[in-house]
Design a protein around this motif. Structure first.
Motif, mmCIF file in Angstrom:
data_model
loop_
_atom_site.group_PDB
_atom_site.id
_atom_site.type_symbol
_atom_site.label_atom_id
_atom_site.label_comp_id
_atom_site.label_asym_id
_atom_site.label_seq_id
_atom_site.Cartn_x
_atom_site.Cartn_y
_atom_site.Cartn_z
ATOM 1 N N GLU A 1 0.833 -1.212 0.000
ATOM 2 C CA GLU A 1 0.000 0.000 0.000
ATOM 3 C C GLU A 1 0.864 1.257 0.000
ATOM 4 O O GLU A 1 0.575 2.234 -0.707
ATOM 5 C CB GLU A 1 -0.928 -0.005 1.218
ATOM 6 N N LYS A 2 1.953 1.233 0.790
ATOM 7 C CA LYS A 2 2.863 2.384 0.812
ATOM 8 C C LYS A 2 3.486 2.612 -0.566
ATOM 9 O O LYS A 2 3.611 3.739 -1.030
ATOM 10 C CB LYS A 2 3.967 2.157 1.861
ATOM 11 N N GLU A 3 3.894 1.482 -1.190
ATOM 12 C CA GLU A 3 4.512 1.586 -2.530
ATOM 13 C C GLU A 3 3.517 2.146 -3.543
ATOM 14 O O GLU A 3 3.855 3.009 -4.365
ATOM 15 C CB GLU A 3 4.999 0.195 -2.965
ATOM 16 N N ARG A 4 2.268 1.659 -3.487
ATOM 17 C CA ARG A 4 1.242 2.163 -4.404
ATOM 18 C C ARG A 4 0.994 3.653 -4.189
ATOM 19 O O ARG A 4 0.872 4.429 -5.127
ATOM 20 C CB ARG A 4 -0.068 1.385 -4.212
ATOM 21 N N ALA A 5 0.928 4.052 -2.887
ATOM 22 C CA ALA A 5 0.704 5.468 -2.576
ATOM 23 C C ALA A 5 1.873 6.322 -3.071
ATOM 24 O O ALA A 5 1.675 7.429 -3.612
ATOM 25 C CB ALA A 5 0.525 5.640 -1.073
ATOM 26 N N ARG A 6 3.106 5.794 -2.912
ATOM 27 C CA ARG A 6 4.280 6.541 -3.381
ATOM 28 C C ARG A 6 4.258 6.706 -4.899
ATOM 29 O O ARG A 6 4.516 7.787 -5.438
ATOM 30 C CB ARG A 6 5.557 5.816 -2.939
ATOM 31 N N LYS A 7 3.901 5.622 -5.603
ATOM 32 C CA LYS A 7 3.843 5.688 -7.072
ATOM 33 C C LYS A 7 2.748 6.655 -7.530
ATOM 34 O O LYS A 7 2.943 7.427 -8.482
ATOM 35 C CB LYS A 7 3.584 4.295 -7.650
ATOM 36 N N ALA B 1 1.622 9.225 -5.865
ATOM 37 C CA ALA B 1 2.085 10.586 -5.593
ATOM 38 C C ALA B 1 3.092 11.041 -6.643
ATOM 39 O O ALA B 1 3.063 12.192 -7.120
ATOM 40 C CB ALA B 1 2.702 10.655 -4.205
ATOM 41 N N GLU B 2 3.963 10.106 -7.060
ATOM 42 C CA GLU B 2 4.964 10.427 -8.091
ATOM 43 C C GLU B 2 4.280 10.730 -9.423
ATOM 44 O O GLU B 2 4.633 11.696 -10.119
ATOM 45 C CB GLU B 2 5.932 9.232 -8.234
ATOM 46 N N LYS C 1 14.943 8.259 -17.040
ATOM 47 C CA LYS C 1 15.840 7.667 -16.047
ATOM 48 C C LYS C 1 15.120 6.573 -15.243
ATOM 49 O O LYS C 1 15.678 5.517 -14.963
ATOM 50 C CB LYS C 1 16.332 8.761 -15.077
ATOM 51 N N ARG C 2 13.865 6.832 -14.900
ATOM 52 C CA ARG C 2 13.106 5.861 -14.118
ATOM 53 C C ARG C 2 12.874 4.578 -14.936
ATOM 54 O O ARG C 2 12.996 3.481 -14.421
ATOM 55 C CB ARG C 2 11.770 6.478 -13.694
ATOM 56 N N LEU C 3 12.539 4.782 -16.224
ATOM 57 C CA LEU C 3 12.333 3.603 -17.089
ATOM 58 C C LEU C 3 13.609 2.811 -17.267
ATOM 59 O O LEU C 3 13.601 1.594 -17.238
ATOM 60 C CB LEU C 3 11.792 4.068 -18.462
ATOM 61 N N VAL C 4 14.733 3.496 -17.427
ATOM 62 C CA VAL C 4 16.018 2.819 -17.604
ATOM 63 C C VAL C 4 16.414 2.108 -16.305
ATOM 64 O O VAL C 4 16.913 0.973 -16.305
ATOM 65 C CB VAL C 4 17.136 3.822 -18.027
#
Length: 202
Positions: free
Chosen positions: A153-159, A161-162, A196-199
């Motif tokens: 859930e934290k990871e989903r919330a972080r993504k 937000a990003e 950069k994120r994709l790479v």
């Protein structure tokens, strides 16, 4: 013709409790009570005999004349005035040996204390040990699942937000400037971060 005596009545022993008790705790208890009663009755009889004997002796001394009693008192005083034998002041041979050898080594503990310690160390039986272990394992698994769910859930919330941040930056970059042109500098920084994120993922 001699007078006939009535036949002696046969006395039956006394009974405590019902006679038809089965073997077990109750019967043993009744037998113990009966034994205690018999013992107390015998003790009372012996006490009565001793008391009667003492009373007879006291009555006999009371019937003696005053002179006989005084003579007896003088005799006891003479016996008491005789010098007592000197006590032996020599220590016991065993004590002498102990003093010569010093204090003895401490011996092994008595069996009773050893038995008590052994009983104290023994673990108590746990009737539901397997069920307790199973419950503990289930609790640990549930805790691990809960932690994994929280992390996800934290990871989903972080993504999320990003993504929201990038969307806002892109909307700002795509909005036209004062002369109606796109802001390529802002847009390029956002696109560079995305690349950069994709790479980094690959």
């Amino acid at each position: 013709m001699a007078p006939t005596r009535p036949p002696k009545k046969q006395t039956k022993g006394f009974s405590v409790g019902p006679a038809n008790l089965p073997d077990g705790t109750h019967k043993r208890k009744v037998q113990k009570i009966k034994k205690d009663l018999i013992y107390k009755a015998k003790l009372k009889k012996q006490y009565a005999k001793l008391k009667a004997r003492e009373q007879a002796a006291a009555a006999a001394t009371a019937q003696k004349s005053v002179h006989d009693r005084e003579d007896g008192a003088d005799r006891t005083q003479e016996e008491s005035t005789e010098p007592a034998p000197e006590p032996n002041l020599e220590p016991h041979p065993d004590r002498l040996k102990m003093l010569e050898n010093g204090s003895p080594e401490p011996g092994p503990e008595p069996a009773s204390t050893q038995h008590h310690d052994r009983r104290g160390r023994r673990s108590r039986p746990q009737p539901f040990k397997r069920e307790a272990e199973l419950g503990q394992r289930k609790r640990e698994e549930a805790e691990a699942r809960r932690k994994a769910r929280e992390e996800a859930e934290k990871e989903r919330a972080r993504k999320a937000a990003e993504r929201e941040r990038i969307r806002k930056l892109m909307s700002k970059a795509r909005s036209s400037g004062p002369n109606g042109q796109r802001k390529l500098g802002r847009e390029s920084t956002v696109l560079l971060e995305k690349a950069k994120r994709l790479v980094g993922k690959t």
